[in-house]
Design a protein around this motif. Structure first.
Motif, PDB file in Angstrom:
ATOM      1  N   GLU A  57       1.357  -1.281  -0.259  1.00 36.25           N
ATOM      2  CA  GLU A  57       0.038  -0.504   0.431  1.00 36.25           C
ATOM      3  C   GLU A  57       0.995   1.603  -0.002  1.00 36.25           C
ATOM      4  O   GLU A  57       0.285   2.163  -0.975  1.00 36.25           O
ATOM      5  CB  GLU A  57      -1.103  -0.245   1.181  1.00 36.25           C
ATOM      6  CG  GLU A  57      -2.330  -0.785   1.326  1.00 36.25           C
ATOM      7  CD  GLU A  57      -2.827  -1.296   1.864  1.00 36.25           C
ATOM      8  OE1 GLU A  57      -2.352  -1.182   3.259  1.00 36.25           O
ATOM      9  OE2 GLU A  57      -3.594  -2.619   2.017  1.00 36.25           O
ATOM     10  N   GLY A  58       2.230   1.312   0.569  1.00 37.04           N
ATOM     11  CA  GLY A  58       2.780   2.317   0.768  1.00 37.04           C
ATOM     12  C   GLY A  58       3.634   2.401  -0.502  1.00 37.04           C
ATOM     13  O   GLY A  58       3.712   3.463  -0.765  1.00 37.04           O
ATOM     14  N   LEU A  59       3.944   1.200  -1.505  1.00 39.67           N
ATOM     15  CA  LEU A  59       4.233   1.795  -2.737  1.00 39.67           C
ATOM     16  C   LEU A  59       3.297   2.411  -3.681  1.00 39.67           C
ATOM     17  O   LEU A  59       4.098   2.813  -4.464  1.00 39.67           O
ATOM     18  CB  LEU A  59       5.251   0.065  -2.527  1.00 39.67           C
ATOM     19  CG  LEU A  59       6.396   0.007  -1.834  1.00 39.67           C
ATOM     20  CD1 LEU A  59       6.969  -1.871  -2.403  1.00 39.67           C
ATOM     21  CD2 LEU A  59       7.459   0.737  -2.670  1.00 39.67           C
ATOM     22  N   VAL A  60       2.136   1.168  -3.763  1.00 36.93           N
ATOM     23  CA  VAL A  60       1.152   2.292  -4.008  1.00 36.93           C
ATOM     24  C   VAL A  60       0.914   3.952  -4.201  1.00 36.93           C
ATOM     25  O   VAL A  60       1.074   4.386  -4.718  1.00 36.93           O
ATOM     26  CB  VAL A  60       0.270   1.584  -4.529  1.00 36.93           C
ATOM     27  CG1 VAL A  60      -1.258   1.642  -5.169  1.00 36.93           C
ATOM     28  CG2 VAL A  60       0.102  -0.086  -4.449  1.00 36.93           C
ATOM     29  N   GLN A  61       0.678   4.358  -2.980  1.00 37.83           N
ATOM     30  CA  GLN A  61       0.642   5.470  -2.735  1.00 37.83           C
ATOM     31  C   GLN A  61       1.744   6.382  -3.252  1.00 37.83           C
ATOM     32  O   GLN A  61       1.489   7.529  -3.779  1.00 37.83           O
ATOM     33  CB  GLN A  61       0.722   5.907  -0.973  1.00 37.83           C
ATOM     34  CG  GLN A  61       0.829   7.409  -0.856  1.00 37.83           C
ATOM     35  CD  GLN A  61       0.031   7.638   0.928  1.00 37.83           C
ATOM     36  OE1 GLN A  61       0.299   6.246   1.483  1.00 37.83           O
ATOM     37  NE2 GLN A  61       0.432   8.368   0.903  1.00 37.83           N
ATOM     38  N   LEU A  62       3.214   6.049  -3.122  1.00 31.86           N
ATOM     39  CA  LEU A  62       4.429   6.601  -3.576  1.00 31.86           C
ATOM     40  C   LEU A  62       4.331   6.096  -4.728  1.00 31.86           C
ATOM     41  O   LEU A  62       4.613   7.449  -5.112  1.00 31.86           O
ATOM     42  CB  LEU A  62       5.958   5.763  -2.682  1.00 31.86           C
ATOM     43  CG  LEU A  62       6.838   6.633  -3.394  1.00 31.86           C
ATOM     44  CD1 LEU A  62       6.927   8.104  -3.108  1.00 31.86           C
ATOM     45  CD2 LEU A  62       8.020   5.563  -2.332  1.00 31.86           C
ATOM     46  N   ARG A  63       3.942   5.835  -5.068  1.00 35.95           N
ATOM     47  CA  ARG A  63       4.267   5.640  -6.633  1.00 35.95           C
ATOM     48  C   ARG A  63       2.747   7.130  -7.205  1.00 35.95           C
ATOM     49  O   ARG A  63       3.091   7.267  -8.296  1.00 35.95           O
ATOM     50  CB  ARG A  63       3.566   4.443  -7.689  1.00 35.95           C
ATOM     51  CG  ARG A  63       3.609   4.285  -9.073  1.00 35.95           C
ATOM     52  CD  ARG A  63       3.156   2.769  -9.348  1.00 35.95           C
ATOM     53  NE  ARG A  63       2.123   2.447  -9.463  1.00 35.95           N
ATOM     54  CZ  ARG A  63       2.015   1.478  -9.638  1.00 35.95           C
ATOM     55  NH1 ARG A  63       2.512   0.380  -9.988  1.00 35.95           N
ATOM     56  NH2 ARG A  63       0.410   0.789  -9.524  1.00 35.95           N
ATOM     57  N   ASN A  64       1.874   6.735  -7.075  1.00 36.32           N
ATOM     58  CA  ASN A  64       0.744   7.655  -7.170  1.00 36.32           C
ATOM     59  C   ASN A  64       1.135   9.022  -7.347  1.00 36.32           C
ATOM     60  O   ASN A  64       1.189   9.321  -8.338  1.00 36.32           O
ATOM     61  CB  ASN A  64      -0.819   7.728  -6.513  1.00 36.32           C
ATOM     62  CG  ASN A  64      -1.486   6.002  -7.321  1.00 36.32           C
ATOM     63  OD1 ASN A  64      -0.808   5.591  -7.795  1.00 36.32           O
ATOM     64  ND2 ASN A  64      -2.458   5.703  -5.724  1.00 36.32           N
ATOM     65  N   GLU A  65       1.772   9.402  -6.195  1.00 33.69           N
ATOM     66  CA  GLU A  65       2.428  10.739  -5.635  1.00 33.69           C
ATOM     67  C   GLU A  65       3.281  11.094  -7.093  1.00 33.69           C
ATOM     68  O   GLU A  65       3.431  12.390  -7.195  1.00 33.69           O
ATOM     69  CB  GLU A  65       3.449  10.787  -4.494  1.00 33.69           C
ATOM     70  CG  GLU A  65       1.918  10.558  -3.097  1.00 33.69           C
ATOM     71  CD  GLU A  65       2.971  10.393  -1.705  1.00 33.69           C
ATOM     72  OE1 GLU A  65       4.173  10.335  -1.714  1.00 33.69           O
ATOM     73  OE2 GLU A  65       1.938  10.251  -0.448  1.00 33.69           O
ATOM     74  N   LEU A  66       4.021   9.853  -7.131  1.00 37.04           N
ATOM     75  CA  LEU A  66       5.499  10.425  -8.400  1.00 37.04           C
ATOM     76  C   LEU A  66       4.558  10.530  -9.343  1.00 37.04           C
ATOM     77  O   LEU A  66       5.578  11.644 -10.212  1.00 37.04           O
ATOM     78  CB  LEU A  66       6.747   9.040  -7.672  1.00 37.04           C
ATOM     79  CG  LEU A  66       7.222   8.749  -7.049  1.00 37.04           C
ATOM     80  CD1 LEU A  66       8.543   8.137  -7.539  1.00 37.04           C
ATOM     81  CD2 LEU A  66       7.606   9.909  -7.221  1.00 37.04           C
ATOM     82  N   GLU A  67       3.609  10.373  -9.989  1.00 36.02           N
ATOM     83  CA  GLU A  67       3.096  10.401 -11.001  1.00 36.02           C
ATOM     84  C   GLU A  67       1.909  11.732 -11.442  1.00 36.02           C
ATOM     85  O   GLU A  67       2.813  12.244 -11.921  1.00 36.02           O
ATOM     86  CB  GLU A  67       2.168   9.146 -11.052  1.00 36.02           C
ATOM     87  CG  GLU A  67       2.285   7.409 -11.739  1.00 36.02           C
ATOM     88  CD  GLU A  67       1.158   7.121 -11.950  1.00 36.02           C
ATOM     89  OE1 GLU A  67       0.149   7.142 -11.473  1.00 36.02           O
ATOM     90  OE2 GLU A  67       1.123   5.882 -12.370  1.00 36.02           O
ATOM     91  N   ILE A  68       1.315  12.208  -9.686  1.00 35.37           N
ATOM     92  CA  ILE A  68       1.131  13.760 -10.088  1.00 35.37           C
ATOM     93  C   ILE A  68       1.819  14.120 -10.249  1.00 35.37           C
ATOM     94  O   ILE A  68       2.200  15.495 -10.480  1.00 35.37           O
ATOM     95  CB  ILE A  68       0.252  13.467  -8.400  1.00 35.37           C
ATOM     96  CG1 ILE A  68      -1.050  12.648  -8.428  1.00 35.37           C
ATOM     97  CG2 ILE A  68       0.120  14.934  -8.191  1.00 35.37           C
ATOM     98  CD1 ILE A  68      -1.741  12.371  -6.663  1.00 35.37           C
ATOM     99  N   GLN A  69       3.368  14.280  -9.455  1.00 34.40           N
ATOM    100  CA  GLN A  69       4.569  15.308  -9.168  1.00 34.40           C
ATOM    101  C   GLN A  69       5.047  15.312 -10.635  1.00 34.40           C
ATOM    102  O   GLN A  69       5.068  16.176 -11.333  1.00 34.40           O
ATOM    103  CB  GLN A  69       5.599  14.138  -9.285  1.00 34.40           C
ATOM    104  CG  GLN A  69       5.386  14.618  -7.226  1.00 34.40           C
ATOM    105  CD  GLN A  69       6.764  13.870  -6.703  1.00 34.40           C
ATOM    106  OE1 GLN A  69       7.241  13.675  -7.509  1.00 34.40           O
ATOM    107  NE2 GLN A  69       6.619  13.679  -5.380  1.00 34.40           N
TER     108      GLN A  69
END
Length: 210
Positions: free
Chosen positions: A153-165
């Protein structure tokens, strides 16, 4: 433009080529020695090995050789491919029921993925870890599965944050490549809004902004 280290590395890399391909190395050396590129001078320097009518195709072949080398030479790409190979081996061994060897390959893949922040590969590794846990684990499976799911869940959240960035920087790049003095009020407000977005990483200079 290649660095001196890359040039030396390319010379070492091409030692494995067949004798029939060594003429392309002569072409590389002829180009490398020039301070200002002159195609006529290069043609003359390699005329004993490369005919004039074959010069364009020889340059193209050398270009492909250099690209293949630079991809392999890149430490990031090397580690990325190494991680993928470890993960592929772990998948294969897992399917064949060779558990200890699969776990060893998975451990190596995970070490690289974490060190080089390869988020997508960390997610794939986590998925295989959970599959192996379901198949082979009996003791403390609830605890271990819960831990793996929290990491996932933490990795998926981080990936989503990077995509937003990345999306924010892509939007910002449109304005940064424009004449800022000619932006109208609405565009300036959008730039300010993007710049103040909490999703942007402080101090990050993404590709295309250097």
């Amino acid at each position: 433009r290649m660095s001196p280290q890359e040039k030396r590395g390319f010379n070492l890399h091409t030692q494995r080529y067949r004798d029939s391909e060594k003429k392309y190395l002569l072409l590389f050396e002829a180009i490398r020695k020039q301070k200002t590129y002159s195609e006529e001078a290069v043609k003359k320097a390699v005329s004993g090995e490369i005919k004039v009518e074959n010069f364009a195709s020889a340059k193209n072949y050398l270009w492909n050789m250099l690209n293949d080398f630079l991809i392999a030479y890149s430490q990031e790409n090397f580690q990325l491919e190494k991680c993928r190979r470890n993960l592929d081996r772990a998948h294969l061994l897992h399917k064949r029921g060779i558990v200890t060897a699969a776990q060893k390959e998975l451990k190596s893949a995970k070490k690289i993925a974490v060190k080089y922040e390869l988020i997508d590969l960390q997610i794939l590794i986590n998925q295989l870890e959970r599959n192996m846990l379901k198949r082979y684990q009996r003791k403390r499976i609830h605890e271990k599965m819960g831990e793996l799911l929290r990491v996932y869940e933490g990795l998926v959240q981080l990936r989503n944050e990077l995509e937003i960035q990345n999306q924010l920087y892509d939007r910002l790049a449109v304005f940064m490549r424009s004449n800022l003095s000619q932006l109208h009020e609405g565009e300036i407000a959008e730039v300010d809004s993007i710049a103040e977005h909490p999703g942007l990483r402080e101090g990050l200079l993404p590709e295309g902004f250097n």
